[in-house]
Design a protein around this motif. Structure first.
Motif, PDB file in Angstrom:
ATOM      1  N   LEU A   1       2.808  12.903   9.374  1.00 40.30           N
ATOM      2  CA  LEU A   1       2.807  11.324   8.773  1.00 40.30           C
ATOM      3  C   LEU A   1       1.718  11.265   7.782  1.00 40.30           C
ATOM      4  CD1 LEU A   1       4.168   8.607   8.489  1.00 40.30           C
ATOM      5  CD2 LEU A   1       2.972   7.935  10.426  1.00 40.30           C
ATOM      6  N   VAL A   2       1.964  10.650   6.642  1.00 32.99           N
ATOM      7  CA  VAL A   2       0.878  10.355   5.471  1.00 32.99           C
ATOM      8  C   VAL A   2       1.296   9.140   5.134  1.00 32.99           C
ATOM      9  CG1 VAL A   2      -0.110  10.854   3.528  1.00 32.99           C
ATOM     10  CG2 VAL A   2       0.160  12.778   4.814  1.00 32.99           C
ATOM     11  N   ALA A   3       0.151   8.169   5.222  1.00 34.55           N
ATOM     12  CA  ALA A   3       0.293   6.753   4.450  1.00 34.55           C
ATOM     13  C   ALA A   3      -0.201   6.918   3.286  1.00 34.55           C
ATOM     14  CB  ALA A   3      -0.786   5.864   5.291  1.00 34.55           C
ATOM     15  N   ASN A   4       0.946   6.717   2.194  1.00 36.09           N
ATOM     16  CA  ASN A   4       0.456   6.750   0.905  1.00 36.09           C
ATOM     17  C   ASN A   4      -0.065   5.626   0.532  1.00 36.09           C
ATOM     18  OD1 ASN A   4       1.256   8.610  -1.146  1.00 36.09           O
ATOM     19  ND2 ASN A   4       2.495   6.993  -2.345  1.00 36.09           N
ATOM     20  N   PRO A   5      -1.062   5.589  -0.279  1.00 38.11           N
ATOM     21  CA  PRO A   5      -2.200   4.450  -0.568  1.00 38.11           C
ATOM     22  C   PRO A   5      -1.573   3.467  -1.468  1.00 38.11           C
ATOM     23  CG  PRO A   5      -2.898   6.430  -1.876  1.00 38.11           C
ATOM     24  CD  PRO A   5      -1.865   6.769  -1.124  1.00 38.11           C
ATOM     25  N   GLY A   6      -2.142   2.256  -1.372  1.00 38.46           N
ATOM     26  CA  GLY A   6      -2.021   1.316  -2.349  1.00 38.46           C
ATOM     27  C   GLY A   6      -2.243   1.769  -3.809  1.00 38.46           C
ATOM     28  N   CYS A   7      -1.572   1.148  -4.836  1.00 41.92           N
ATOM     29  CA  CYS A   7      -2.101   1.432  -6.192  1.00 41.92           C
ATOM     30  C   CYS A   7      -3.593   0.883  -6.638  1.00 41.92           C
ATOM     31  CB  CYS A   7      -1.342   0.859  -6.997  1.00 41.92           C
ATOM     32  SG  CYS A   7      -0.502  -0.826  -6.862  1.00 41.92           S
ATOM     33  N   PHE A   8      -3.648  -0.567  -6.109  1.00 45.74           N
ATOM     34  CA  PHE A   8      -5.309  -0.936  -6.571  1.00 45.74           C
ATOM     35  C   PHE A   8      -6.185  -0.200  -5.641  1.00 45.74           C
ATOM     36  CE2 PHE A   8      -2.544  -4.950  -7.701  1.00 45.74           C
ATOM     37  CZ  PHE A   8      -2.888  -4.906  -9.154  1.00 45.74           C
ATOM     38  N   PRO A   9      -5.849  -0.232  -4.293  1.00 45.09           N
ATOM     39  CA  PRO A   9      -6.928   0.639  -3.615  1.00 45.09           C
ATOM     40  C   PRO A   9      -7.274   2.102  -4.237  1.00 45.09           C
ATOM     41  CG  PRO A   9      -5.419  -0.520  -2.141  1.00 45.09           C
ATOM     42  CD  PRO A   9      -4.851  -0.714  -3.619  1.00 45.09           C
ATOM     43  N   SER A  10      -6.241   2.883  -4.661  1.00 43.45           N
ATOM     44  CA  SER A  10      -6.617   4.043  -5.286  1.00 43.45           C
ATOM     45  C   SER A  10      -7.676   3.925  -6.281  1.00 43.45           C
ATOM     46  CB  SER A  10      -5.137   4.725  -5.666  1.00 43.45           C
ATOM     47  OG  SER A  10      -4.440   5.000  -4.468  1.00 43.45           O
ATOM     48  N   SER A  11      -7.365   2.805  -7.356  1.00 42.94           N
ATOM     49  CA  SER A  11      -8.271   2.810  -8.365  1.00 42.94           C
ATOM     50  C   SER A  11      -9.412   2.416  -8.154  1.00 42.94           C
ATOM     51  CB  SER A  11      -7.451   1.789  -9.564  1.00 42.94           C
ATOM     52  OG  SER A  11      -7.862   0.395  -8.824  1.00 42.94           O
ATOM     53  N   ALA A  12      -9.766   1.686  -6.934  1.00 48.46           N
ATOM     54  CA  ALA A  12     -11.117   1.426  -6.526  1.00 48.46           C
ATOM     55  C   ALA A  12     -11.667   2.526  -5.588  1.00 48.46           C
ATOM     56  CB  ALA A  12     -11.053   0.112  -5.952  1.00 48.46           C
ATOM     57  N   ILE A  13     -10.950   3.019  -4.863  1.00 45.98           N
ATOM     58  CA  ILE A  13     -11.512   3.884  -3.828  1.00 45.98           C
ATOM     59  C   ILE A  13     -11.905   5.384  -4.266  1.00 45.98           C
ATOM     60  CG2 ILE A  13     -10.934   5.464  -1.762  1.00 45.98           C
ATOM     61  CD1 ILE A  13      -9.145   3.072  -0.998  1.00 45.98           C
ATOM     62  N   LEU A  14     -11.024   5.671  -5.641  1.00 44.98           N
ATOM     63  CA  LEU A  14     -11.593   7.183  -5.898  1.00 44.98           C
ATOM     64  C   LEU A  14     -12.964   7.078  -6.911  1.00 44.98           C
ATOM     65  CD1 LEU A  14      -7.951   8.322  -6.994  1.00 44.98           C
ATOM     66  CD2 LEU A  14      -9.431   9.478  -5.891  1.00 44.98           C
ATOM     67  N   PRO A  15     -13.014   6.202  -7.495  1.00 48.10           N
ATOM     68  CA  PRO A  15     -14.485   6.097  -8.179  1.00 48.10           C
ATOM     69  C   PRO A  15     -15.695   5.737  -7.082  1.00 48.10           C
ATOM     70  CG  PRO A  15     -13.318   4.169  -8.894  1.00 48.10           C
ATOM     71  CD  PRO A  15     -12.163   5.028  -8.099  1.00 48.10           C
ATOM     72  N   LEU A  16     -15.264   4.855  -6.234  1.00 47.38           N
ATOM     73  CA  LEU A  16     -16.444   4.241  -5.507  1.00 47.38           C
ATOM     74  C   LEU A  16     -16.615   5.237  -4.371  1.00 47.38           C
ATOM     75  CD1 LEU A  16     -15.473   0.770  -5.318  1.00 47.38           C
ATOM     76  CD2 LEU A  16     -17.443   1.694  -6.597  1.00 47.38           C
ATOM     77  N   ALA A  17     -15.720   5.928  -3.569  1.00 48.52           N
ATOM     78  CA  ALA A  17     -16.269   6.639  -2.634  1.00 48.52           C
ATOM     79  C   ALA A  17     -17.290   7.607  -2.561  1.00 48.52           C
ATOM     80  CB  ALA A  17     -14.870   7.324  -1.942  1.00 48.52           C
ATOM     81  N   PRO A  18     -17.063   8.644  -3.758  1.00 50.90           N
ATOM     82  CA  PRO A  18     -18.442   9.518  -3.786  1.00 50.90           C
ATOM     83  C   PRO A  18     -19.624   8.864  -3.914  1.00 50.90           C
ATOM     84  CG  PRO A  18     -16.370  10.373  -5.208  1.00 50.90           C
ATOM     85  CD  PRO A  18     -16.018   8.575  -4.722  1.00 50.90           C
ATOM     86  N   LEU A  19     -19.711   7.697  -4.547  1.00 48.62           N
ATOM     87  CA  LEU A  19     -20.858   6.844  -4.800  1.00 48.62           C
ATOM     88  C   LEU A  19     -21.536   6.332  -3.475  1.00 48.62           C
ATOM     89  CD1 LEU A  19     -20.196   5.001  -8.158  1.00 48.62           C
ATOM     90  CD2 LEU A  19     -21.225   7.299  -7.818  1.00 48.62           C
ATOM     91  N   PHE A  20     -20.506   5.706  -2.662  1.00 43.68           N
ATOM     92  CA  PHE A  20     -21.084   5.253  -1.521  1.00 43.68           C
ATOM     93  C   PHE A  20     -21.590   6.381  -0.392  1.00 43.68           C
ATOM     94  CE2 PHE A  20     -18.455   1.325  -2.190  1.00 43.68           C
ATOM     95  CZ  PHE A  20     -19.253   0.658  -2.210  1.00 43.68           C
ATOM     96  N   LYS A  21     -20.749   7.503  -0.488  1.00 43.78           N
ATOM     97  CA  LYS A  21     -20.898   8.600   0.339  1.00 43.78           C
ATOM     98  C   LYS A  21     -22.478   9.047  -0.060  1.00 43.78           C
ATOM     99  CE  LYS A  21     -18.926  12.932   2.093  1.00 43.78           C
ATOM    100  NZ  LYS A  21     -17.871  13.906   1.643  1.00 43.78           N
ATOM    101  N   ASN A  22     -22.863   9.021  -1.175  1.00 39.85           N
ATOM    102  CA  ASN A  22     -24.140   9.755  -1.622  1.00 39.85           C
ATOM    103  C   ASN A  22     -25.263   8.643  -1.637  1.00 39.85           C
ATOM    104  OD1 ASN A  22     -23.692  12.708  -2.270  1.00 39.85           O
ATOM    105  ND2 ASN A  22     -21.802  11.867  -3.016  1.00 39.85           N
TER     106      ASN A  22
END
Lengths: 339, 339, 339, 339
Positions: free
Chosen positions: A147-168
């Motif tokens: 089972l995979v939870a397909n992500p929300g449209c707005f969250p995808s647009s925010a998480i994709l750019p932010l996750a690597p920056l936060f992670k680092n």
């Protein structure tokens, strides 16, 4: 030759299902075998989605659990929240894989879900352990998920750019402002005066200010990447166009971090990803329209970091991501049906 | 100083009423005193029409015949067909003047009405004697009328260019093709999947082919100007824009008539009319958007005469024409509130 | 009866001039007597602005200083920056009043101008003493001015909601984020691939990130109202619609200030202003389209204050503001020509 | 495994080339090896077509005949008329197959070409013998052709529905009215005030009335199917949308022909064609947007036959048809890259 995966689509009358079917018709390893709707009259697919005329000879059926799993290997579940979790468990029990478009399995905890969605969760036991379907960030978990939870449209647009920056550790988790603009297809295929053409054409407005349900989703996923808690201030806007999301994100770099390090980080993180394009130009939604790409750039203004991301809310923000998850779950090349 | 005319608007929640109010707020001789709606909650005008915020402090009331005429001199009736004729008689009996936006009094005979509209006419006795509200053609009758039938938007776009040509015997009444294109506001302010933004944006389609109710209206009014019977082949199309109608009309000149005579005739006929602009350029709906103008040109292609007319379906095609009729009925300068 | 003011429009081929003429044609105290353009062929007004067909019988003339002032009392100068300041002095010397649409007299100091606009200022001596044309804030100075600097469209949308809040010490001057969305008419009436219909239709993008010239204008005017220096982070976006600006503004309340105080302050400040509507609903650009209104609301999200303002970039953001300034300069009722 | 065909695209900066590249990137048997432009700076493909970012790593080169054919098997020539015929001969001499998007080889005779296009034909000898690229009608000739004239967008929308009806003697060749509506991409990717967003958005207008160059093309191709000469009265209209053509065609049935026979004929003729969908519903351009389909229906109004056809001007009206022709010329399955 690969045997085809038999696909069923539950709740197939909406726009995300339409886009999904268009993508799957191009997928070499997929056969769509069943589509469901609550409509009593069992219309033909092309009666509802006229653009699919002569493309796929199927009629809508009711979802009946004793019959539906026959001839189905994997289900894309496009039901509304709560309605989805009411059936997903049974689909899994019938040994089907499920990609769920609803918000039911995206949040970490039942309390958050019930606060933001205002209903009891029908499948609370599974909450918190389901893979969140952004393969660029959670590929390993998705690979082995039923089972995979397909992500929300707005969250995808925010998480994709932010996750690597936060992670680092390059940017501060607060303040974080996400000002998003979306086309009207995001509102779904249901007549409503707000989305009546003469009401929203030639107009832009904000909505759900301070109350949009994608806010906790953005927070919870981002919190996995940053040490502290984020509290995104998220404001969606309705733009007179069919599709596309542009998110303009305002935040602060961590002390000692130079402007260039942000683009370097994103370039490095997404170097081998087929669907994220880090670019020095400012993205537009037209550049990604009809595609599974998310385009990202970083700018700076008076010390504030400004990130602009663009994706197609129907594709990378919904059905394209779902197909990408499907490919990962089945060990297929991740771009099948998507380029 | 002129005493102001007290105006009531019956059925004021729609787009034509909104446009009407905007025009009347600019009219020096008008005071809007009452607005009605069937809504039980009696909302404020600006709750329904948010663009009128702070413009006019009125609440919707129910239409109750024993109270409504008080403080009203003239009524703009914006009810749907049949619903309108059910109340117009009572309004006239209460000694009010009425401009009726519905189709109820436009046709010549009850049989036509009942055939095309599929309902019994609630005020059949008046049919056939009511002034048709195109002042450029029927000004004298309108001047002395207590009730005026405001014309349909498509018919206005066809009748204004054709009537003078028929009257002067310059063109043949058959074949007559009227290919019209309209913005979506023509569909009214009521949610409907057909007019849901993502359905009609970025798309053009024809509708009501061979069955649109404006067809008999075009015929009957034109027949007053040509010796023989016209039977217009009328095809409306839905265009992804808010407002405007462009009609492209195809017909044949009478024997011996030169191409130039058509433009000469229209120029002469409309020389002193403030709201019809005969032009050598091809009109666009943008040129007339938000105005009470109808722009007209005539071209020729391989012997066939092509007339292109443009008007704003909400103004010259509805509320502007209504205000123009109001001015004529009250002996005011015809352009008041309209330039 | 009031004698009419004779108005000349310098640089009248653009969209702001078109809107200005439409407004002035409705103004009871104005006669437009001269319009200029550099076009050698001296076209008729309606050859350039086809929507003005039959409305005003004037031809474009070259601006020649020995002849132009004849028959002109007041000039609306719609030239580009630097070109405008090169002629404004002469117009003032000829004893004309001037409302200048360019940015030439908006900034406080020559250095700022030359940094942001990259040209030498042709009339540097006047800089810093010219009234900034937002009557709601600078009415007294405008009343007695011969020259008014008409404000920028984006700055108007930010300054109108912020000035009273800063003045009353309710919000912090930093951080201040202004995320603005504009229709394409803001780009002017000049063919450019960026604004070619198929390029910008069905798309939204950001532009001028960190570099837009309205940024110093916002700062300098706001600084008159707050104790400290503001440095707005301003990001404009291009929206596929003709007209309208929506600005979403993010900032922080001062310590001890309650959420309600912001709306109370705005309601109080603009209580008697005819063109600012403080509203509890979230404004849309459609609500103000074609009008001189600026609609404003205040919301809160996780402690951050979010202000949403909407205006028509062509009217309250340009030509409407100009007419309002004209009315103030001439002692006319401020709403003349504007309702 | 099939060896890939090496494809060159001449004149690749426009919208048709962009759409072509998108289709060819999905084609399993194609490798794009060269793209040309007159631009001196040899930009990267993605500098011009930003949506192709990271999709294809090619730079524009000048077309130089001594080098270009190297590594190219087949050329899609997207040059303007006359410019195209000036190079097509040399491409054929170099033993390349050519699909020409221009009008240079569509007409039957040099005189027509020179009359309608106003230039001398640079390759007059080939005129009249080149296959016209509608595979549904001329498949056998295309199969063996080295050069195919890709059809015009408007002509495709008229010829596809009409050819079978004429061939079977069901409709009269005169009068024939073709009222077409197109999205703005048909105007090409070149800044022009007419197609500036604020000029054509929210507006519909007719253009080229009686003078459009697609008129002789419609005539000449249709004349191959009907006994007598047709003279189509063709009026194109510009619609505020990116893509799509809807043609509404008015004509008369032959004596004794029943209404149903027309749909029966089209159903029969296109029964096995993958890209023509004969439908009882009225088509919309949205139904075919982004696809190679042409949807057709037939209606009747007062004895006049009304045909409505819809296609995507960029796909079935240009680049999709070109790929379909490419497939036929190379013996590939006709739908490759197109579904």
């Amino acid at each position: 030759m690969t045997d085809k995966i038999n696909v069923g689509i539950v709740g197939a009358t909406g726009y995300t299902a339409l886009e999904l079917i268009k993508l799957l018709l191009r997928h070499p390893n997929v056969q769509i075998t069943r589509i469901t709707s609550r409509d009593e009259s069992h219309p033909h697919l092309s009666d509802v989605h006229t653009s699919l005329r002569d493309r796929l000879d199927l009629r809508f059926e009711h979802l009946e659990m004793d019959r539906f799993p026959e001839g189905v290997d994997c289900v894309f579940c496009c039901l509304p929240h709560a309605a989805s979790a009411a059936v997903v468990g049974q689909l899994l029990d019938a040994n089907l894989k499920v990609i769920d478009f609803s918000a039911d399995y995206r949040l970490n905890d039942v309390a958050s879900f019930e606060t933001w969605y205002g209903v009891e969760h029908p499948d609370a036991a599974r909450i918190g352990s389901v893979a969140y379907g952004i393969p660029e960030l959670f590929r390993e978990q998705i690979k082995t998920s039923k089972l995979v939870a397909n992500p929300g449209c707005f969250p995808s647009s925010a998480i994709l750019p932010l996750a690597p920056l936060f992670k680092n550790g390059l940017v501060q988790s607060s303040p974080l402002i996400v000002d998003s603009k979306t086309g009207v297809s995001g509102a779904g295929r249901k007549a409503n005066l707000k989305f009546h053409f003469p009401e929203c054409n030639e107009s832009i407005t904000a909505y759900g200010v301070g109350t949009h349900r994608h806010m906790p989703e953005i927070d919870q996923i981002l919190n996995r990447f940053c040490g502290s808690e984020t509290e995104a201030v998220f404001t969606p806007h309705l733009v007179p166009m069919d599709r596309g999301i542009l998110s303009t994100i305002y935040l602060q770099r961590c002390d000692g971090i130079e402007e260039d390090q942000l683009m370097d980080c994103l370039n490095e993180y997404y170097r081998h990803e087929p669907f994220v394009r880090v670019t020095s130009q400012i993205p537009s939604t037209k550049d990604v329209s009809g595609t599974n790409f998310c385009d990202i750039t970083v700018r700076s203004c008076r010390g504030t970091t400004i990130i602009v991301s663009a994706l197609d809310n129907m594709i990378k923000g919904a059905s394209g991501a779902a197909v990408q998850n499907f490919n990962v779950m089945h060990g297929f090349e991740e771009t099948l049906g998507l380029l």
